[in-house]
Every structure is written in structure tokens, then in C-alpha cells.
Design a protein around this motif. Sequence first.
Motif, PDB file in Angstrom:
ATOM      1  N   ALA A 629       0.825  -1.205   0.000  1.00  0.00           N
ATOM      2  CA  ALA A 629       0.000   0.000   0.000  1.00  0.00           C
ATOM      3  C   ALA A 629       0.859   1.254   0.000  1.00  0.00           C
ATOM      4  O   ALA A 629       0.367   2.341   0.339  1.00  0.00           O
ATOM      5  CB  ALA A 629      -0.932   0.010   1.220  1.00  0.00           C
ATOM      6  N   CYS A 630       2.146   1.121  -0.365  1.00  0.00           N
ATOM      7  CA  CYS A 630       3.082   2.252  -0.387  1.00  0.00           C
ATOM      8  C   CYS A 630       3.107   2.963   0.968  1.00  0.00           C
ATOM      9  O   CYS A 630       3.223   4.199   1.037  1.00  0.00           O
ATOM     10  CB  CYS A 630       2.730   3.248  -1.495  1.00  0.00           C
ATOM     11  N   ASP A 631       2.992   2.181   2.026  1.00  0.00           N
ATOM     12  CA  ASP A 631       2.930   2.760   3.362  1.00  0.00           C
ATOM     13  C   ASP A 631       4.227   2.610   4.138  1.00  0.00           C
ATOM     14  O   ASP A 631       4.289   2.967   5.318  1.00  0.00           O
ATOM     15  CB  ASP A 631       1.779   2.123   4.157  1.00  0.00           C
ATOM     16  N   CYS A 632       5.276   2.076   3.506  1.00  0.00           N
ATOM     17  CA  CYS A 632       6.564   1.880   4.169  1.00  0.00           C
ATOM     18  C   CYS A 632       7.608   2.821   3.568  1.00  0.00           C
ATOM     19  O   CYS A 632       7.802   2.854   2.344  1.00  0.00           O
ATOM     20  CB  CYS A 632       7.036   0.437   4.037  1.00  0.00           C
ATOM     21  N   THR A 638      15.186   6.138  11.072  1.00  0.00           N
ATOM     22  CA  THR A 638      14.486   5.825  12.323  1.00  0.00           C
ATOM     23  C   THR A 638      14.982   4.530  12.947  1.00  0.00           C
ATOM     24  O   THR A 638      14.530   4.168  14.036  1.00  0.00           O
ATOM     25  CB  THR A 638      12.974   5.720  12.054  1.00  0.00           C
ATOM     26  N   CYS A 639      15.870   3.807  12.274  1.00  0.00           N
ATOM     27  CA  CYS A 639      16.382   2.533  12.806  1.00  0.00           C
ATOM     28  C   CYS A 639      17.817   2.648  13.306  1.00  0.00           C
ATOM     29  O   CYS A 639      18.420   1.630  13.692  1.00  0.00           O
ATOM     30  CB  CYS A 639      16.311   1.442  11.732  1.00  0.00           C
ATOM     31  N   CYS A 655      10.366  -1.073   6.803  1.00  0.00           N
ATOM     32  CA  CYS A 655       9.242  -0.122   6.903  1.00  0.00           C
ATOM     33  C   CYS A 655       9.433   0.829   8.084  1.00  0.00           C
ATOM     34  O   CYS A 655       8.521   1.125   8.835  1.00  0.00           O
ATOM     35  CB  CYS A 655       7.910  -0.868   7.040  1.00  0.00           C
ATOM     36  N   GLY A 656      10.707   1.288   8.263  1.00  0.00           N
ATOM     37  CA  GLY A 656      10.981   2.288   9.289  1.00  0.00           C
ATOM     38  C   GLY A 656      11.092   1.738  10.691  1.00  0.00           C
ATOM     39  O   GLY A 656      11.273   2.508  11.634  1.00  0.00           O
ATOM     40  N   GLN A 657      11.052   0.401  10.887  1.00  0.00           N
ATOM     41  CA  GLN A 657      11.160  -0.207  12.200  1.00  0.00           C
ATOM     42  C   GLN A 657      12.122  -1.377  12.143  1.00  0.00           C
ATOM     43  O   GLN A 657      12.247  -2.053  11.108  1.00  0.00           O
ATOM     44  CB  GLN A 657       9.801  -0.682  12.709  1.00  0.00           C
ATOM     45  N   CYS A 658      12.786  -1.608  13.278  1.00  0.00           N
ATOM     46  CA  CYS A 658      13.772  -2.686  13.329  1.00  0.00           C
ATOM     47  C   CYS A 658      13.085  -4.040  13.469  1.00  0.00           C
ATOM     48  O   CYS A 658      12.193  -4.208  14.306  1.00  0.00           O
ATOM     49  CB  CYS A 658      14.723  -2.476  14.511  1.00  0.00           C
TER      50      CYS A 658
END
Length: 843
Positions: A629-632, A638-639, A655-658
Motif C-alpha cells: 500500500a506504499c505505506d513503508c 528511524t532505525c 518499513c521504518g522499524q527494526c
Amino acid sequence: MNKNSIYFIAFVLLSTIASIRSQSSTEKISSVPNQCVSKTKCGPCIQTPNCAWCMQPDFGERPRCFQPELTPTNPCPEEFVIDPRNEMIMIKEAALSRGGQLLSGGGMASGGTYEEQSSGQSSMSGSSSASGGSSASGGSSGSAGGSVVQISPQMVNLRMRVNEKHTMMVNYAQAEDYPVDLYYLMDLSKSMEDDKEKLSHLGDLLSDTMRNITSNFRLGFGSFVDKVLMPYVSTVPKKLQHPCDGCEAPYGYKNHMKLDMDTRQFAENVKNAHVSGNLDAPEGGFDAIMQAVVCEREIGWRERARHLLVFSTDAGFHYAGDGKLGGVITPNDGACHMERNMYTHSSIQDYPSISQINLKVKQHSINIIFAITAQQHEVYKKLSEHIEGSSSAVLSDDSSNVVDLVREEYKKIRSSVEMKDSASGSVKVTYFSKCLGNERKQTNKCDGLSVGDVVTFETEIVVTSCPENEKDRMQTFQIYPVAVGEALTVNLEMLCSCGCENSGPTFELNSPKCSGDGTLSCGICECNDGFFGGKCECSKKDLDSKFGIDNLKCRANATSLECSGQGNCVCGQCHCTPRPNPDEKISGKFCECDNFSCDRRNGLLCSGPDHGVCECKTCKCLQGWTGDACDCSTSVDTCMAPNGKECSGNGKCVCGQCECSSEKGVRYTGKYCEKCPTCPDKCDDLKSCVECQLYGKGPLKDANECAKNCTLFTPIPLETINYEEERDEHICTRYDEDECRYQFIYSETVEKNGTITTNVRAQKTPDCPPKVFLLGIVLGVIAAIVLVGLAMLLLWKLLTTIHDRREFARFEKERMMAKWDTGENPIYKQATSTFKNPTYAGK
């Protein structure tokens, strides 16, 4: 699929092609979604609120059904636009009256009781004429010359579209000295004998009381017992003649006196009416009510009068279905069956139902007052809730309060107005009124009215749906005050179809514009059997067979759906079905693509236009974004852990999270994958500096040692520790050398130059356990043991003393009782013996 279904699909298809192509036309319709563009015929189009139809023959392939408010430039010439609007034509509007005086709120009268007004001879397609309107139940809609008018207007013609409301004002005013017909219907079973005697003496008083209300008053009298059948009435021949002492033969219902102004005749009829008897507790009152209501000529109900029916009894009632107990299975027909003032069908028809009673009461505008004794009042109170315009009151045991009861109940009826209507299920009427106040509210009832008060009801009429039967689209219904013989008659024409469908300049049989094989109707072609297409250009020879070559051209492969299930196949080509929202489009050779079925995030397609666009059911992400959904985000900022490594080197950024990894059986956790079960705990590294800097304790409590070794941070003392995990803070709980518990929080930040700064917030005062005085506790325990021992010795001494004294007292008592009297001792003998000589003669 039969032939007609195929033609219909083809017709719908060719109509929808125009909708698709029109979206790319230079004259674009507003992007605001509307439901007009999906309508392909004139009738369904004008049944949709705010939609208009263009019947221009050469209109191109644009949607013919459009919403004028959303169309900046009207693409259809005005003379070809079909956009009917709600229309009301006033037919009869007589002014409200109060005796010989006009009231405000009705039509403008110039004199007399009222002046009838009408809209002239305005024509209305398919509607009733002024003279042909229906009348209200129990009376005409208007008023004859010189008669009282209590509701205005009296007749209107309405032309209405579906789901478009029309507001109309209806005025009501209670006329002064309005005629009243009161019919007293009494239970004359044996238990009501004393009530009958009392009523015969109250006739004059009842008449005088009602004449204080109106000078035009009439009174009537009827009675009832029950069906002359077992098990209601004993059918033993003797009992049929005299069911009880002083009783006459039983009967169903008898009309003793027609409505009349002679009160002496009323008293005489009541006095001469004999009581009768029956077996079961309930009575046949419903039979009597039905006949008293529907037999207008026999009872003498006047067309223009307030109709009151006082129903008096001390027992319950039989209702529909109870007749089967006596073998009567024919339902009550709700008709009048009176001969020689007697009900002739008592033993032929079943009792009426409550709904039948309610229907007839509404049709004949009658207020029923249930005058019931206290034992049965609750039952009839609930019954009155199901009969329109009825009420209930408690009758005294001998009916002595009947006059007061009738006066009070009539006062309630007269001071209240309730508006009802006879509209069908496809028409909804909603009422609003201020009554006698200033606040408008939704209500159809107003209370506390006096003679001359004008109440205005704002009625909102909505046609909720078009009946399938065209005859039902012309309806007549009434809006009326409950139990008042006047009403507003509404002649309603539902605008569900277009005139151009049957006649007019855009109607042509076998039109050349339809290739000579169809009828031009409202600008579109309705093809003859065997032909289809937008201009009937296709014949049945062109129809695709189920396994035909043309049909296969509309499938991506042999197993897929025709046109992917999102369109129709015509002559080997897919024509995709248009969407109601013009921004949503179906495309592709096989209608396999669309721009609205992609993944969504927070309700946004492809997470919004700044993240990606939907192409053929798949999100095409913009630079910097990824995911279904192009949401990442593709950024790893941020990691980055405080040590400068992505996810501390123990995971990867997704997606911006580890997403932490597990290596050699060790599982890493934490925001930056910095935690693991065997990882060194930094709390122990910081513990000594926190203790020496804040509390002066620990291995570094010497000031010089503390200052030398603790240079990386200075803890901030806080009264309360607030831990915020989302800020990448870590909480530590430790105990000092005195077993005092304290907490501190540390966090690490990476500066721009790459250095790591440690921030510590610590508990200002540690939580120490209270000091314990051990010597005092030991001495206290010893003292308590000694005291308890002494108390037990004293208690033992007291108990043994009491026991010894009781034993001694018992011994003394037994010793005293051992001193026996010699005369009482059974083994005692004297020391001397006496003998007598039987031969001694006394010499």
C-alpha cells in the motif's frame, strides 16, 4: 439465458458505453459522485432525487441522466430536459369558523361562515378534479354552505417525485357549540341492575350537563348481554325464557332508543329495559360496539357532529376467536345487521377483533369512552390504547358518577387534537407543530386547547417508493383530526414515469434513428425482438453463443470470466461497466484493470497520492516509499541505534522499524535490537555513579573517587519517575548497601559529531525499610510469655479453689442428712420384748 434477457443486457450495455466515453469528453461532469449517471432510462432517472433526463435524440454518448446542480454547463437544451418538480394545486380551502365568525389560519373569507376558495381550473396530468375528490370518513372534505369548518384546507392536488419531501400547512380550530351525539351502550346482565336504576334517574342531569357544553345535543341508549349459545348463555328452555329471577330472555344487542333530544324518553327507555343473565364472566360487548358504530341510520349518527359512545360494564369482553367455543366460525364482516332494533347475526358471526373495532371507529369518527368499574378498569385502559380516539375512566359501583365521568372525558377529548392520515405504505407523512407554545417539535398531537384556538400542523409528505402497479401511483388519502368528521383530502400523483415514453416529439415507432428496428422513446432506442444495440444495429445473428468465437474474444483465457465479470461482451469486444463515481474507472481489453481496488492504508488508496497511485489493481509507489500500500518508507534513519549502527547491528530496518534477528539461540529485542538475555546490563555500570552522586553511598561514596570516575553524566533528581518507553528510555531498579530501593532512568542520544550523550533521571529519595529495635522485641516477647504464664497460674488457682469449696459444701450437706430419727430407721429394734398369754383370764 433466454432471448429477452440477452436483449436487455445488450440494451443496458450500449447505454453504459455512453457513460464511459462521456468521462473523456471535453464537457466533463463534476467529479462529485452522484447516482444519476448510472440510470439508463427516463423513469428510473426521475425517481432518483435531483436527477434530470435529457430526451434529445442526437445527444451523443454522454449520460442522459444528470444532476443539474453538479453540471456547470447544461449539455442538454432546455426544451429537451425532463426535470419534474413537486407541485401543489389548492382545490378547496374554506376558512375556519367559530359559529358565525371566521378564525385566522383558514382561507381569507369576506363574510358569512366561510368562503370557499379554489385554484381555478388548473390542469394536472392524471389527477382528480376538484369536484371528484374523495371525502373524509363520516363527512365530506369541504363544507356545505353555512356549515362548520374545523380543518383547512379541505382538498389539494399533489404531484410529487420519489424521496423529495413537500411541506404543507394544515390548520385546525375547534368550533363553538359543535353538535354532539352521545349513545349510551350498557351491559344489562344481572350484576348491572342497580346501575340501570341509577342511570334512569340521571338522564335529565346528563342532558343538562351536555347542553351546557353544546346546545345541539342528542342522546341514545342501547344494551347488550351475549350470544344466545352455550357456553355463553344457558340453552335450557326454561333458562332461555328466564335466566334468573326478574330477568328477561337473553339477547346479543338491542337498540332501545335512537339518538334524540328527548331526555324523558331516554329515562323511560332505561327504566323499562330489563336485565338478563348469562353463564360466563365476559360479555358480548364487542358485538354491540360494532353494530352501534356501523349502523349509522339505525342509531341516528349525524354527519356533522362529535360522536360519543359511552360503553358501560363491570365485566370483561369476548373477542375474535371466542365464537368457536359456541360453534360460530364465520368471521365478523363489520357490516350492519339490525332488524327491529335487534342484532340478527349474534349467533351467526364471530365476535369482531380489536383491529376491526379500531378500523370502524376511525372510519366513522367515533370517540369511545369506556366507563368501567374499578375491577376491570386496567383491562379496558390497555384496550383503549389500541382503539383510536378512545379513553377509559372508573365507573362507580352503581354508576352514580356517570354524569361527571362523561363531562370530564368529553372535556379531555375536546381539549385535544391528534392528526392521523390514511396514506399507504409508499407515502410517509410526518407532523410538526408548535401547538400553543413557541417551540416547534415533531408531534401529531396538541393538548390544552380551547374553543377558538388555531393550531397549525406542518406536514412533511414524502413518496418513499414507486408502486410497481401504475394504477397505484395515483392515490387519494386523508389527513384528519381523530374522531372529527372532517379531513383534508390529498389527491396524489406520483411522478414515476416520463410522458415521452409513450408519446411526444421524441417518441417514434420503428424510427430511422433506431435503424428502423426499434422505438425511439425519450431519446433512446428500445429495440424490437431480435435486435439490440445503442441504435438497434445488431441482430440476433450477431449474438455471442456460449462457446462462440466472438465470446472467446472477451475472455483472457478459456477458464476466465467473460470481460472479467466487470463488463459485457458485444460483438467480440468488452464494454466495461461504468462506476457511479466518475473517478473510478474500469479498463483493459478484458476489463481486468481498475484504479480503485488497490490496497489501502487508513482508508486512503495506496496511502494517498503523495505515496503512490493505483494502476491495474496494483499500487505504483513513488520514490521513498514501498510496500503493498506504499505505506513503508525506504529511509533507515528511524532505525539508527545510539551506537551508530542500523538496528545495533542485530537486525534490519523494515518499513521504518527494526526487525530483530536471532543468532546462535540469542534473540534480540528493543527498539534498536539492543537487548538480549545475555547482554550486559548498563544499569550496573551506572549504579555506582548514581549512588555516590545522589545519596553519598556505594563503592564510590568518597567525594574524590566519585568526581574522578563519574564524569559522563550528572543525574537529575526527581520526586516521581515517569518512564516513557517510546522515547527509548530504560528504567533500572536497584538496592543500596542499606537495602534501600531506588530507581533511575537513562537514555542515550547521538550528537551530530558522533559522540553519545547519556542522560540520567533518578529518584531523589530512596525507599528505605523502617529500622527494627530487636532488643525491645525480644524483651517484649519474654515479658509477654511471663505475664501469660502468671495469668494461667492465677486462673488455675481460682478454678481449683472454687471446685474445692463446692465439694466441701456438698460433703457437709450429706453429713447432716445422715443423722436419722430412730422411729424412721427400718432396722432399729428395742432392747425389751413383750409377750401375751392367750390363756390368761385376768385373774
